[in-house]
Design a protein around this motif. Structure first.
Motif, PDB file in Angstrom:
ATOM      1  N   LEU A 170       9.301  27.269  12.892  1.00 35.01           N
ATOM      2  CA  LEU A 170       9.602  25.841  12.777  1.00 35.01           C
ATOM      3  C   LEU A 170      10.498  25.339  13.906  1.00 35.01           C
ATOM      4  O   LEU A 170      10.236  24.294  14.507  1.00 35.01           O
ATOM      5  N   ARG A 171      11.552  26.102  14.214  1.00 32.09           N
ATOM      6  CA  ARG A 171      12.578  25.616  15.136  1.00 32.09           C
ATOM      7  C   ARG A 171      12.606  26.352  16.477  1.00 32.09           C
ATOM      8  O   ARG A 171      13.234  25.871  17.411  1.00 32.09           O
ATOM      9  N   GLY A 172      12.021  27.548  16.547  1.00 28.72           N
ATOM     10  CA  GLY A 172      12.033  28.294  17.799  1.00 28.72           C
ATOM     11  C   GLY A 172      13.027  29.449  17.792  1.00 28.72           C
ATOM     12  O   GLY A 172      13.935  29.512  16.953  1.00 28.72           O
ATOM     13  N   ALA A 173      12.854  30.345  18.736  1.00 29.83           N
ATOM     14  CA  ALA A 173      13.665  31.563  18.807  1.00 29.83           C
ATOM     15  C   ALA A 173      15.129  31.258  19.097  1.00 29.83           C
ATOM     16  O   ALA A 173      16.031  31.890  18.529  1.00 29.83           O
ATOM     17  N   ASP A 174      15.398  30.293  19.968  1.00 32.86           N
ATOM     18  CA  ASP A 174      16.785  29.982  20.321  1.00 32.86           C
ATOM     19  C   ASP A 174      17.563  29.462  19.121  1.00 32.86           C
ATOM     20  O   ASP A 174      18.741  29.795  18.935  1.00 32.86           O
ATOM     21  N   ALA A 175      16.920  28.663  18.291  1.00 28.07           N
ATOM     22  CA  ALA A 175      17.586  28.147  17.095  1.00 28.07           C
ATOM     23  C   ALA A 175      17.926  29.278  16.132  1.00 28.07           C
ATOM     24  O   ALA A 175      18.985  29.278  15.498  1.00 28.07           O
ATOM     25  N   LEU A 176      17.042  30.258  16.030  1.00 30.42           N
ATOM     26  CA  LEU A 176      17.307  31.411  15.165  1.00 30.42           C
ATOM     27  C   LEU A 176      18.483  32.209  15.711  1.00 30.42           C
ATOM     28  O   LEU A 176      19.384  32.611  14.965  1.00 30.42           O
ATOM     29  N   ARG A 177      18.507  32.421  17.012  1.00 33.44           N
ATOM     30  CA  ARG A 177      19.633  33.155  17.617  1.00 33.44           C
ATOM     31  C   ARG A 177      20.942  32.387  17.427  1.00 33.44           C
ATOM     32  O   ARG A 177      21.994  32.989  17.197  1.00 33.44           O
ATOM     33  N   ASP A 178      20.882  31.067  17.523  1.00 39.09           N
ATOM     34  CA  ASP A 178      22.077  30.248  17.298  1.00 39.09           C
ATOM     35  C   ASP A 178      22.580  30.426  15.860  1.00 39.09           C
ATOM     36  O   ASP A 178      23.796  30.495  15.618  1.00 39.09           O
ATOM     37  N   ALA A 179      21.653  30.486  14.903  1.00 43.26           N
ATOM     38  CA  ALA A 179      22.041  30.679  13.505  1.00 43.26           C
ATOM     39  C   ALA A 179      22.716  32.033  13.310  1.00 43.26           C
ATOM     40  O   ALA A 179      23.705  32.147  12.578  1.00 43.26           O
ATOM     41  N   TRP A 180      22.184  33.071  13.968  1.00 43.77           N
ATOM     42  CA  TRP A 180      22.829  34.390  13.892  1.00 43.77           C
ATOM     43  C   TRP A 180      24.232  34.347  14.476  1.00 43.77           C
ATOM     44  O   TRP A 180      25.174  34.889  13.912  1.00 43.77           O
ATOM     45  N   ALA A 181      24.364  33.698  15.635  1.00 44.18           N
ATOM     46  CA  ALA A 181      25.669  33.640  16.300  1.00 44.18           C
ATOM     47  C   ALA A 181      26.670  32.867  15.453  1.00 44.18           C
ATOM     48  O   ALA A 181      27.833  33.284  15.305  1.00 44.18           O
ATOM     49  N   GLU A 182      26.239  31.752  14.887  1.00 48.41           N
ATOM     50  CA  GLU A 182      27.139  30.926  14.073  1.00 48.41           C
ATOM     51  C   GLU A 182      27.620  31.691  12.847  1.00 48.41           C
ATOM     52  O   GLU A 182      28.779  31.575  12.442  1.00 48.41           O
ATOM     53  N   ALA A 183      26.735  32.489  12.246  1.00 49.05           N
ATOM     54  CA  ALA A 183      27.089  33.262  11.049  1.00 49.05           C
ATOM     55  C   ALA A 183      27.682  34.626  11.395  1.00 49.05           C
ATOM     56  O   ALA A 183      27.998  35.400  10.493  1.00 49.05           O
ATOM     57  N   GLU A 184      27.822  34.897  12.684  1.00 51.11           N
ATOM     58  CA  GLU A 184      28.353  36.192  13.161  1.00 51.11           C
ATOM     59  C   GLU A 184      27.577  37.367  12.568  1.00 51.11           C
ATOM     60  O   GLU A 184      28.141  38.336  12.082  1.00 51.11           O
TER      61      GLU A 184
END
Length: 197
Positions: A170-184
């Motif tokens: 839905l949002r792309g790979a970068d958005a998923l990586r951003d979610a991982w980074a935000e949630a540590e």
């Protein structure tokens, strides 16, 4: 040339990941009907990181499966690397899953690239919440091959859940990586929680 390619790829992986086991990583071979074997090399590091690397996907160039004549030399080649902390005892079946992913170019004509989503439709290993991987550039450098062959690229196969796979679509790979980074979130933790979307 195929065996020469695999010999070179194995040596490159050992040189790149040899902080783990030295010159002789553990190896398992998986064979599918009608296909050449895919080996899975396991490198164990002193810090508890285990890295599983495929060997066999790069045997032939990836290309269009509908092409009348396949080019035996030119075309992209790739192998996969899966890195997990504290993987001992938690990853029964991971060898087969990685071999299935590495066989996709030969079976389905998939060309492995950065940000590709590969879904096996079942747990990557016994009891895992992950059913897919997201490919990204690995810290294992590309391996140059003699001309006219293209180099072998190495991609980290990052395990992801079905919800994370849907988020990526839905949002792309970068958005998923951003979610991982935000949630540590440590994506190398085999028992990690999924990113909240």
């Amino acid at each position: 040339m195929t065996e020469a390619v695999l010999t070179a790829v194995r040596a490159h992986l050992v040189a790149s990941l040899s902080g783990a086991t030295g010159p002789a990583p553990e190896s398992a071979s998986v064979t599918f009907l009608g296909l050449e074997p895919i080996d899975i090399l396991r490198f164990r590091a002193a810090d508890g990181l285990t890295r599983f690397a495929t060997l066999g996907c790069s045997r032939h160039p990836m290309g269009d499966p509908t092409a009348t004549v396949a080019d035996p030399t030119r075309g992209p080649r790739a192998e996969l690397v899966l890195s997990l902390h504290r993987a001992d005892g938690l990853t029964a079946g991971v060898h087969r899953s990685l071999a299935v992913l590495a066989a996709l170019p030969a079976v389905e004509g998939v060309v492995l690239t950065a940000d590709a989503l590969l879904d096996v439709g079942e747990p990557l290993w016994e009891g895992a919440p992950f059913t897919a991987v997201l490919l990204q550039a690995s810290d294992v450098s590309d391996l140059e091959l003699p001309e006219p062959a293209d180099p072998v690229a190495f991609f980290d196969a990052v395990p992801i859940t079905a919800n994370e796979a849907a988020w990526k679509r839905l949002r792309g790979a970068d958005a998923l990586r951003d979610a991982w980074a935000e949630a540590e979130i440590d994506v190398r933790d085999p028992e990690r929680a999924a990113a909240r979307m």
